[in-house]
Structures are given as C-alpha cells and as structure tokens.
Design an enzyme around this catalytic site. Structure first.
Site, PDB file in Angstrom:
ATOM      1  N   GLN A  53      -4.439  -5.037   6.832  1.00  0.00           N
ATOM      2  CA  GLN A  53      -5.497  -5.981   6.134  1.00  0.00           C
ATOM      3  C   GLN A  53      -5.574  -7.647   6.720  1.00  0.00           C
ATOM      4  OE1 GLN A  53      -7.683  -5.167   4.193  1.00  0.00           O
ATOM      5  NE2 GLN A  53      -7.098  -3.010   3.739  1.00  0.00           N
TER       6      GLN A  53
ATOM      7  N   ASP B  59       2.752  -4.222   7.693  1.00  0.00           N
ATOM      8  CA  ASP B  59       2.109  -3.641   7.817  1.00  0.00           C
ATOM      9  C   ASP B  59       0.349  -4.692   7.720  1.00  0.00           C
ATOM     10  OD1 ASP B  59      -0.329  -2.077   6.823  1.00  0.00           O
ATOM     11  OD2 ASP B  59       0.166  -2.012   4.758  1.00  0.00           O
TER      12      ASP B  59
ATOM     13  N   LYS C  63     -10.829  -0.876  10.291  1.00  0.00           N
ATOM     14  CA  LYS C  63     -10.319  -1.397   9.776  1.00  0.00           C
ATOM     15  C   LYS C  63     -10.861  -2.917  10.250  1.00  0.00           C
ATOM     16  CE  LYS C  63      -7.505   0.005   5.745  1.00  0.00           C
ATOM     17  NZ  LYS C  63      -8.282  -0.032   5.004  1.00  0.00           N
TER      18      LYS C  63
ATOM     19  N   CYS D  96      -4.679   2.482  -3.578  1.00  0.00           N
ATOM     20  CA  CYS D  96      -3.610   3.099  -3.053  1.00  0.00           C
ATOM     21  C   CYS D  96      -2.055   2.733  -2.876  1.00  0.00           C
ATOM     22  CB  CYS D  96      -3.440   3.359  -1.570  1.00  0.00           C
ATOM     23  SG  CYS D  96      -4.474   5.146  -1.167  1.00  0.00           S
TER      24      CYS D  96
ATOM     25  N   HIS E  58       0.585  -1.624   0.021  1.00  0.00           N
ATOM     26  CA  HIS E  58       0.012   0.247   0.566  1.00  0.00           C
ATOM     27  C   HIS E  58       0.599   1.333  -0.146  1.00  0.00           C
ATOM     28  CE1 HIS E  58      -3.122   3.195   1.536  1.00  0.00           C
ATOM     29  NE2 HIS E  58      -3.580   2.194   1.205  1.00  0.00           N
TER      30      HIS E  58
HETATM   31  N1  PMP Z   1      -1.668  -0.830   5.043  1.00  0.00           N
HETATM   32  C1  PMP Z   1      -2.653  -1.134   3.850  1.00  0.00           C
HETATM   33  C2  PMP Z   1      -2.308  -3.459   3.373  1.00  0.00           C
HETATM   34  C3  PMP Z   1      -3.833  -0.691   3.785  1.00  0.00           C
HETATM   35  O1  PMP Z   1      -4.403  -1.476   3.528  1.00  0.00           O
HETATM   36  C4  PMP Z   1      -4.148  -0.037   4.351  1.00  0.00           C
HETATM   37  C5  PMP Z   1      -5.836   1.121   3.729  1.00  0.00           C
HETATM   38  N2  PMP Z   1      -6.376   0.345   3.293  1.00  0.00           N
HETATM   39  C6  PMP Z   1      -2.898   1.037   5.034  1.00  0.00           C
HETATM   40  C7  PMP Z   1      -2.083   0.516   5.082  1.00  0.00           C
HETATM   41  C8  PMP Z   1      -2.990   2.328   5.626  1.00  0.00           C
HETATM   42  O2  PMP Z   1      -4.123   2.150   6.131  1.00  0.00           O
HETATM   43  P1  PMP Z   1      -4.741   3.934   6.824  1.00  0.00           P
HETATM   44  O3  PMP Z   1      -5.479   4.569   5.991  1.00  0.00           O
HETATM   45  O4  PMP Z   1      -5.854   3.305   8.170  1.00  0.00           O
HETATM   46  O5  PMP Z   1      -4.077   4.291   7.687  1.00  0.00           O
END
Ligand code: PMP
Length: 404
Positions: free
Chosen positions: A201, A198, A224, A362, A121
């Site tokens: 997910q 990270d 999430k 993203c 991401h």
């Molecule tokens: N890493 C992953 C794999 C994500 O899916 C996301 C959110 N789509 C993020 C990081 C970032 O999370 P946040 O926008 O809640 O900080």
C-alpha cells in the site's frame, strides 16, 4: 500539475454503474489501469508473444529484452542498487511466502521469535504463523494505539536474543497509517536483525528508496499500482538473495540438471522457476512509466489533498466515525456509521454507482482491536477528484436518512 483530465486515461471509469457515473473508491483493493498499460498487454500478445531466456529467435529475444528492461525500470523506481535484487513474483503474498520459506525457515530454531504488528494484512501474518508452527517458533505482535499507530516503545521491548526476523507493513491497507519504517529498520539493524517491509500500500503513494530506508526485503503488488494482476515484486538485498535456497524448482532457475545433482542459477533467475508472467512484468514497467510521467510527488500531494478534504467532510457528518487517525496517513479512510452495518453501507453506495469496500479488509486483528465486525473503506488514487468525495458524502447522508 492538473489532475482534472487523468480520469480520461482510464477507460473503465467512463461507464455507468446502476445508472450512475461510476465513482471508484476501492483502489486499495486494486487500482484501475490506464490505456498505456492495457495497450501494453494487447501489443505484447499481438507483436511480441514468445517465451523468454531460452530462445534464439527474434521474438524470444524481443520478449526477453522487454521483460529485463521492466526489471531495470522497477529497480530504478525503488532505487535499488542492482536489477538483480528485483524478483518477479505473483504479488506481495507470494513475496512474503518466498522470504518466509527461503530465508527465515532455514534459520529458525525452536523457541525463536518473529515480530510482526497488530496492523498487518493477513498476507503478512499467515505465512509467519505457518513457518512458526513448523519450526516451533513464536510470533510476537507490536500493538497499536487508538489512533492506529504502532507503539514503538513496545516494539523495543519485544526485541530480544530470540528475535530472528521482523516483518511489517509500510502502509496499513485498512487504517491508512504510514509507519516510520526507516526508524524501525534502523532499530532492527542496531540489534542485527533482518527486516522485511510489505509495501503493497506504499509504492503507489510515496517516493521510496531502498538505498535510503535500507530494508533487507521489500515487496509489493503490481495491481495496486496501475498494472495487471498476477505480477508483483520482491526486492531483496543481493547478499541475502545470493545465500538463499530457491523457493520453487523448475525450468529457468537452474544452471545444470542431472538425475544426480542440480546446480541453481544465479539471482534473480534462481527465484523465477517456470515461465513467468511476461506480459504482466512488461505492463508493470509501463505502469511505472505512467507514474513517473505524472510524478510520484505530484501523486502524493494530490492524494493528500483528497484525504484531507474527505476526512474533514466525513467528520462533519453525525454518526460517522473514522477508524484510524494516525498523524501520517495514506489516502485510505475506514469508517463506520452508527446503527448501519458496513455491508449495508457498501450496498447502498453501490446503488449510487460508488465502489467502496466493506469488510475486514484481510485485517481481522484490527477489527478485533477496534471491536467492530467490519468497516466501510474509501481509498483514493490519481484518478479521483474532490467531486468523487462529494458524491460519497451525499450518498452517505442519504444512507443515514434511509436507516434513521
Ligand atoms: N499487504 C497489504 C498491506 C495489502 O493491502 C495487500 C492486498 N490487499 C497484500 C499485502 C496482499 O497483496 P496481494 O493480494 O496482491 O498479494
């Protein structure tokens, strides 16, 4: 365990969108919230609202108690050694930035290398680019294959004496791939390299133990996993957090302040400058209580059934192509339909009351790899049912007819 009635726990799902029953298939972007979590926010402001840590009065003590209890619940949920290893942050994005700034930046020298992967991401790409640019270091990328799996051999080849840090996602938000992080962490540690995972997910789908996987840092976002936005977690091993300088300065992160010298607080407070998202942290605790009540292994099994059902249905539709077919997948399906732009798919699904996501999620490097501008993505959570998948499939079939 029956998942039939779970939808009733989520008031937002009772509504109609464009005259149709809402079918919410965008949980990878953010999950909906159960009544317990919504009530927790409401009750906090009705009964407990006060600032934490600094007050001797009853409300302040109650708020502090609840906030710190949530920290303990989160530590237990991810099987951390101590609640001191749990830092409240805004979300996964802030957690990565914190580690990039407070752990990696001080040890990075010119020409050093940081390894990430092609399926990250943007939140796990851009902070590393920023720190590399500042320190004249280099970012190295583990490639993926057509199925959307990391090419582990290439990872082994990328590691060398200049490698100072590794940061990888546990589960890809656009492909659904579950990465073999325990194996990867083991490889990193054999070479004496620290690694961040990270888990934005992952935590809502999989049972996770910090003691078992041995990650140095791990992060995720509350929103999430059925909790509110604006609250997330950075887990860090105690011995690493203890040696790190603060990320931000301000109240609550200090032991003493004079104009000549400030001494910093112990962990975890050292990394929680200013008034935190108290109600959000407490509501995250409630979300974890809710997950625990259902049981993460039941959730995992339910979502796996939905994923298998949806995958087999979508595969039967001519013109639909699934992007990302890893052997180990979480309940996320990216797809494209021949001749129809994903944004048009998203708009047509919305007209049927179905919320999916269309875009690059993203993860622009993944779109480049598959040579597509965007994908449509359906992602599932505990409240979804096979009927939701049937609605999606019907709407896709209609969409293909409209564009034929
Ligand atoms: N890493 C992953 C794999 C994500 O899916 C996301 C959110 N789509 C993020 C990081 C970032 O999370 P946040 O926008 O809640 O900080």
């Amino acid at each position: 365990m029956s998942f039939k009635n779970i939808k009733k726990d989520f008031p937002i799902l009772e509504q109609k969108v464009n005259g149709k029953n809402l079918v919410y298939l965008d949980s990878a972007a953010t999950t909906q919230k159960p009544k317990e979590v919504i009530n927790s926010l409401n009750n906090y402001y009705k009964e407990t609202n006060s600032n934490i840590h600094r007050g001797v009065h009853t409300l302040s003590q109650k708020a502090t108690e609840k906030y710190e209890k949530a920290r303990v619940m989160i530590a237990n949920f991810i099987d951390a050694t101590s609640s001191k290893e749990i830092i409240f942050v805004r979300g996964a994005t802030e957690a990565v930035n914190l580690v990039a700034s407070s752990y990696v930046k001080p040890l990075l020298m010119e020409n050093d290398e940081i390894i990430i992967s092609q399926m990250e991401h943007h939140a796990n790409i851009v902070p590393w680019q920023m720190v590399c640019e500042e320190k004249k270091a280099k970012l190295k990328i583990i490639p993926i294959d057509e199925n959307g799996e990391l090419i582990i051999n290439k990872f082994n080849e990328l590691i060398n004496k200049k490698t100072k840090f590794i940061s990888l996602n546990h589960v890809s938000n656009s492909l659904g791939t579950i990465n073999p992080i325990k194996k990867i962490i083991h490889i990193a540690h054999q070479k004496n390299i620290k690694i961040m995972i990270d888990g934005a997910q992952a935590v809502q789908h999989l049972e996770i133990s910090m003691k078992d996987i041995d990650a140095d840092f791990y992060c995720f976002s509350g929103h999430k996993m059925y909790a509110p936005t604006g609250i997330g977690i950075l887990y860090g091993k105690k011995e690493l957090l203890e040696q790190m300088p603060p990320y931000q300065g301000g109240g609550d992160m200090i032991k003493s302040v004079t104009f000549e010298k400030t001494t910093y607080n112990d962990i975890p407070n050292r990394f929680e400058a200013g008034t935190p998202n108290i109600s959000g942290a407490i509501a995250l605790g409630k979300a974890i209580e809710y997950i625990n009540k259902i049981g993460i292994s039941n959730i995992n099994k339910h979502e796996e059934d939905l994923l298998n059902y949806a995958t087999s249905k979508l595969k039967k539709i001519n013109k639909v192509k699934i992007i990302g077919e890893a052997k180990e997948k979480a309940a996320v399906i990216s797809f494209i339909i021949e001749g129809i732009h994903p944004h048009d798919i998203g708009t047509i699904m919305d007209s049927h009351g179905i919320a999916i996501r269309a875009g690059h999620h993203c993860t622009q490097p993944i779109m480049d790899f598959y040579n597509v501008p965007a994908t449509a993505r359906a992602s599932f959570a505990i409240y979804n049912t096979k009927e939701d998948v049937d609605e999606l499939v019907k709407a896709i079939e209609k969409c293909i007819k409209v564009f034929a």
